[in-house]
Design a protein around this motif. Structure first.
Motif, PDB file in Angstrom:
ATOM      1  N   ASP A   1       3.206  -3.270 -13.989  1.00 35.51           N
ATOM      2  CA  ASP A   1       2.401  -3.338 -12.415  1.00 35.51           C
ATOM      3  C   ASP A   1       4.308  -2.588 -11.330  1.00 35.51           C
ATOM      4  N   LEU A   2       4.656  -3.129 -11.950  1.00 32.21           N
ATOM      5  CA  LEU A   2       5.969  -1.980 -11.291  1.00 32.21           C
ATOM      6  C   LEU A   2       6.139  -0.590 -11.234  1.00 32.21           C
ATOM      7  N   SER A   3       6.245  -0.101 -12.394  1.00 28.67           N
ATOM      8  CA  SER A   3       5.349   0.981 -12.659  1.00 28.67           C
ATOM      9  C   SER A   3       4.646   1.679 -12.205  1.00 28.67           C
ATOM     10  N   ALA A   4       3.130   1.260 -12.167  1.00 22.54           N
ATOM     11  CA  ALA A   4       1.863   1.641 -11.457  1.00 22.54           C
ATOM     12  C   ALA A   4       2.355   1.918 -10.079  1.00 22.54           C
ATOM     13  N   GLU A   5       2.855   0.432  -9.281  1.00 24.79           N
ATOM     14  CA  GLU A   5       3.267   0.350  -7.863  1.00 24.79           C
ATOM     15  C   GLU A   5       4.495   1.138  -7.493  1.00 24.79           C
ATOM     16  N   ILE A   6       4.847   1.810  -7.873  1.00 25.48           N
ATOM     17  CA  ILE A   6       5.967   2.887  -7.923  1.00 25.48           C
ATOM     18  C   ILE A   6       4.875   4.048  -7.742  1.00 25.48           C
ATOM     19  N   ALA A   7       4.137   4.621  -8.876  1.00 30.22           N
ATOM     20  CA  ALA A   7       3.294   5.679  -8.873  1.00 30.22           C
ATOM     21  C   ALA A   7       2.646   5.601  -8.169  1.00 30.22           C
ATOM     22  N   ALA A   8       2.147   4.375  -7.335  1.00 30.77           N
ATOM     23  CA  ALA A   8       1.043   4.509  -6.388  1.00 30.77           C
ATOM     24  C   ALA A   8       1.535   4.986  -4.820  1.00 30.77           C
ATOM     25  N   LEU A   9       2.683   4.772  -4.754  1.00 30.49           N
ATOM     26  CA  LEU A   9       3.510   4.907  -3.027  1.00 30.49           C
ATOM     27  C   LEU A   9       4.335   6.613  -4.091  1.00 30.49           C
ATOM     28  N   GLN A  10       4.311   7.046  -4.458  1.00 31.33           N
ATOM     29  CA  GLN A  10       4.885   8.546  -4.651  1.00 31.33           C
ATOM     30  C   GLN A  10       4.375   9.481  -3.574  1.00 31.33           C
ATOM     31  N   PRO A  11       3.117   9.723  -3.651  1.00 33.63           N
ATOM     32  CA  PRO A  11       2.859  10.605  -2.840  1.00 33.63           C
ATOM     33  C   PRO A  11       2.887  10.607  -1.114  1.00 33.63           C
ATOM     34  N   TRP A  12       3.545   8.957  -0.723  1.00 27.21           N
ATOM     35  CA  TRP A  12       4.733   9.302   0.254  1.00 27.21           C
ATOM     36  C   TRP A  12       5.934   9.268   0.449  1.00 27.21           C
ATOM     37  N   MET A  13       6.531   8.717  -0.770  1.00 25.95           N
ATOM     38  CA  MET A  13       8.073   9.356  -0.456  1.00 25.95           C
ATOM     39  C   MET A  13       8.565  10.970  -0.304  1.00 25.95           C
ATOM     40  N   PRO A  14       9.541  10.676   0.620  1.00 28.37           N
ATOM     41  CA  PRO A  14      10.252  11.811   0.985  1.00 28.37           C
ATOM     42  C   PRO A  14      10.531  12.699  -0.081  1.00 28.37           C
TER      43      PRO A  14
END
Length: 146
Positions: free
Chosen positions: A84-97
């Motif tokens: 779940d943590l890995s998936a959440e991190i991947a889901a937010l990658q498009p909005w990372m600086p």
């Protein structure tokens, strides 16, 4: 007032809801919650796209820390928390600086070292401060340290 990044988050939240993607829904909702907290914090300045991306990056960093703790405790990779943590991190990658690559970061660090005549290990902290003052959103701090 919402920024372009927040509007994009809302659009992707709707897409995730239609797809019934629980992990992406959770990640975006938490990111929006963190953005709301930052906006309503005492003495908070108006948030622009850069600041919103910074809030998201801070949240992803906390997720990454939790993931590292699970891995440090020899939790199996197929454990639900790690997945779940890995998936959440991947889901937010498009909005990372978007940070500069290693070559660009090294060029910035070397230019600041040359410009200010810094040398030796004692000046590392000062050099770090000078780099981060002007390029905080552009560079990876861990790469600047090395």
């Amino acid at each position: 007032m919402s920024t372009a990044v927040e509007k994009e988050l809302m659009t992707q939240l709707k897409v995730a809801m239609k797809a019934r993607d629980k992990v992406t829904i959770s990640a975006i909702r938490m990111a929006r919650s963190k953005i709301s907290e930052a906006r309503t914090a005492k003495n908070a300045a108006e948030l622009d796209d850069v600041a919103v991306r910074g809030v998201i990056a801070s949240y992803v960093k906390s997720l990454s820390s939790a993931l590292a703790e699970f891995r440090a405790n020899d939790t199996p990779e197929d454990d639900v928390n790690i997945v779940d943590l890995s998936a959440e991190i991947a889901a937010l990658q498009p909005w990372m600086p978007q940070v500069l690559g290693e070559a660009e970061t090294i060029a910035i660090v070397e230019a600041i070292i040359a410009e200010h005549g810094l040398s030796g290990a004692k000046m590392m902290g000062r050099g770090m401060g000078l780099v981060m003052k002007d390029h905080k959103a552009d560079v990876d701090a861990n790469l600047v340290k090395t």
